[in-house]
Scaffold this motif. Structure first.
Motif, short mmCIF file in Angstrom:
data_model
loop_
_atom_site.label_atom_id
_atom_site.label_comp_id
_atom_site.label_asym_id
_atom_site.label_seq_id
_atom_site.Cartn_x
_atom_site.Cartn_y
_atom_site.Cartn_z
N GLU A 1 88.34 15.47 -10.72
CA GLU A 1 89.31 15.12 -11.76
C GLU A 1 89.91 13.74 -11.54
OE1 GLU A 1 92.13 18.27 -11.52
OE2 GLU A 1 90.62 19.81 -11.89
N LYS A 2 89.79 13.20 -10.35
CA LYS A 2 90.40 11.91 -10.03
C LYS A 2 89.39 11.11 -9.20
CE LYS A 2 94.84 10.14 -8.62
NZ LYS A 2 96.15 10.46 -8.06
N PRO A 3 88.37 10.55 -9.83
CA PRO A 3 87.29 9.91 -9.07
C PRO A 3 87.69 8.58 -8.41
CG PRO A 3 86.93 9.64 -11.41
CD PRO A 3 88.12 10.53 -11.26
N ASP A 4 88.84 8.02 -8.75
CA ASP A 4 89.21 6.72 -8.21
C ASP A 4 89.98 6.79 -6.89
OD1 ASP A 4 91.34 7.88 -9.53
OD2 ASP A 4 92.25 5.96 -10.04
N LEU A 5 90.15 7.97 -6.34
CA LEU A 5 90.87 8.11 -5.08
C LEU A 5 89.99 7.68 -3.91
CD1 LEU A 5 93.65 9.51 -4.08
CD2 LEU A 5 92.10 11.24 -3.22
N ASP A 6 90.57 6.96 -2.97
CA ASP A 6 89.86 6.48 -1.80
C ASP A 6 89.58 7.64 -0.85
OD1 ASP A 6 88.79 4.92 0.20
OD2 ASP A 6 90.74 4.15 0.88
N PRO A 7 88.33 7.83 -0.40
CA PRO A 7 88.04 8.91 0.55
C PRO A 7 88.83 8.78 1.86
CG PRO A 7 86.02 8.06 -0.38
CD PRO A 7 87.12 7.16 -0.85
N LEU A 8 89.17 7.55 2.25
CA LEU A 8 89.98 7.36 3.45
C LEU A 8 91.37 7.98 3.26
CD1 LEU A 8 90.13 6.19 6.27
CD2 LEU A 8 90.83 4.02 5.26
N ARG A 9 91.87 7.93 2.05
CA ARG A 9 93.17 8.55 1.77
C ARG A 9 93.08 10.06 1.95
NH1 ARG A 9 96.58 8.58 -3.88
NH2 ARG A 9 98.13 10.06 -3.18
N ALA A 10 91.95 10.64 1.59
CA ALA A 10 91.77 12.08 1.78
C ALA A 10 91.79 12.42 3.27
CB ALA A 10 90.46 12.53 1.15
N ALA A 11 91.15 11.61 4.08
CA ALA A 11 91.16 11.86 5.53
C ALA A 11 92.55 11.69 6.10
CB ALA A 11 90.18 10.91 6.21
N ARG A 12 93.26 10.70 5.62
CA ARG A 12 94.63 10.49 6.10
C ARG A 12 95.55 11.63 5.66
NH1 ARG A 12 94.87 4.07 4.74
NH2 ARG A 12 93.83 3.37 6.65
N THR A 13 95.31 12.14 4.48
CA THR A 13 96.11 13.26 3.99
C THR A 13 95.86 14.50 4.84
OG1 THR A 13 96.08 12.37 1.76
CG2 THR A 13 96.61 14.70 1.98
N PHE A 14 94.61 14.70 5.25
CA PHE A 14 94.29 15.82 6.12
C PHE A 14 95.03 15.68 7.45
CE2 PHE A 14 91.85 17.97 9.40
CZ PHE A 14 91.68 19.23 8.85
N ALA A 15 95.02 14.49 8.01
CA ALA A 15 95.73 14.25 9.28
C ALA A 15 97.24 14.47 9.11
CB ALA A 15 95.44 12.85 9.79
N MET A 16 97.77 14.03 7.97
CA MET A 16 99.20 14.22 7.70
C MET A 16 99.51 15.71 7.55
SD MET A 16 101.56 12.60 4.66
CE MET A 16 100.52 13.25 3.36
N ALA A 17 98.63 16.45 6.93
CA ALA A 17 98.85 17.90 6.77
C ALA A 17 98.83 18.60 8.12
CB ALA A 17 97.78 18.48 5.85
#
Length: 156
Positions: free
Chosen positions: A66-82
């Motif tokens: 649904e949001k193809p413009d998100l950086d995959p690195l942000r997803a990894a950082r979000t996982f670490a933050m979680a």
């Protein structure tokens, strides 16, 4: 990275609560009385949980396409933050539970009752932070890569 186990978080919270209660009792026998949680801490925990959930929701939308413009690195950082939020929630749950356990026998005294109430609410907010961390970790879980039909899957 692996997802955080609930059992590990419970062990951290119980361990911190046990050691914290012993340390607080020791300090009080020496005349040092530490305050319980403050209401601003509860607000801060709720805000942090909301921010972690917001970041995780964006990653969830990205993984669903649904949001193809998100950086995959942000997803990894979000996982670490979680993951950090889950452990922080467990640590703070133990810290606030120690304050509650310390003053439980003295609930008839008004200031001690106030410490029990604020620390109890803060412990609930910290549990909420840990749960949000676990949920966002689940949001960040990428689906397994698709395999070619003619090839066998490599076991992990």
């Amino acid at each position: 990275m692996r997802r955080t186990r609930v059992r590990t978080l419970v062990a951290v919270a119980v361990g911190v609560a046990a050691v914290g209660t012993l340390l607080l009792r020791l300090l009080e026998t020496r005349g040092v009385y530490l305050p319980g949680a403050a209401w601003v801490e509860v607000v801060a925990l709720v805000l942090i949980a909301g921010l972690v959930l917001w970041a995780g929701w964006a990653v969830r939308a990205y993984l669903r396409g649904e949001k193809p413009d998100l950086d995959p690195l942000r997803a990894a950082r979000t996982f670490a933050m979680a993951k950090a939020a889950a452990y922080t929630g467990a640590l703070l749950t133990g810290r606030y539970a120690a304050s509650v356990l310390l003053v439980l026998p003295q609930l008839a005294v008004e200031p001690r009752r106030e410490v029990a109430i604020t620390s109890g609410v803060a412990a609930l907010a910290a549990i909420g932070l840990a749960v949000v961390g676990l949920v966002v970790e689940k949001f960040c879980e990428a689906p397994p890569p698709e395999e070619d039909e003619g090839r066998e899957a490599i076991p992990s």
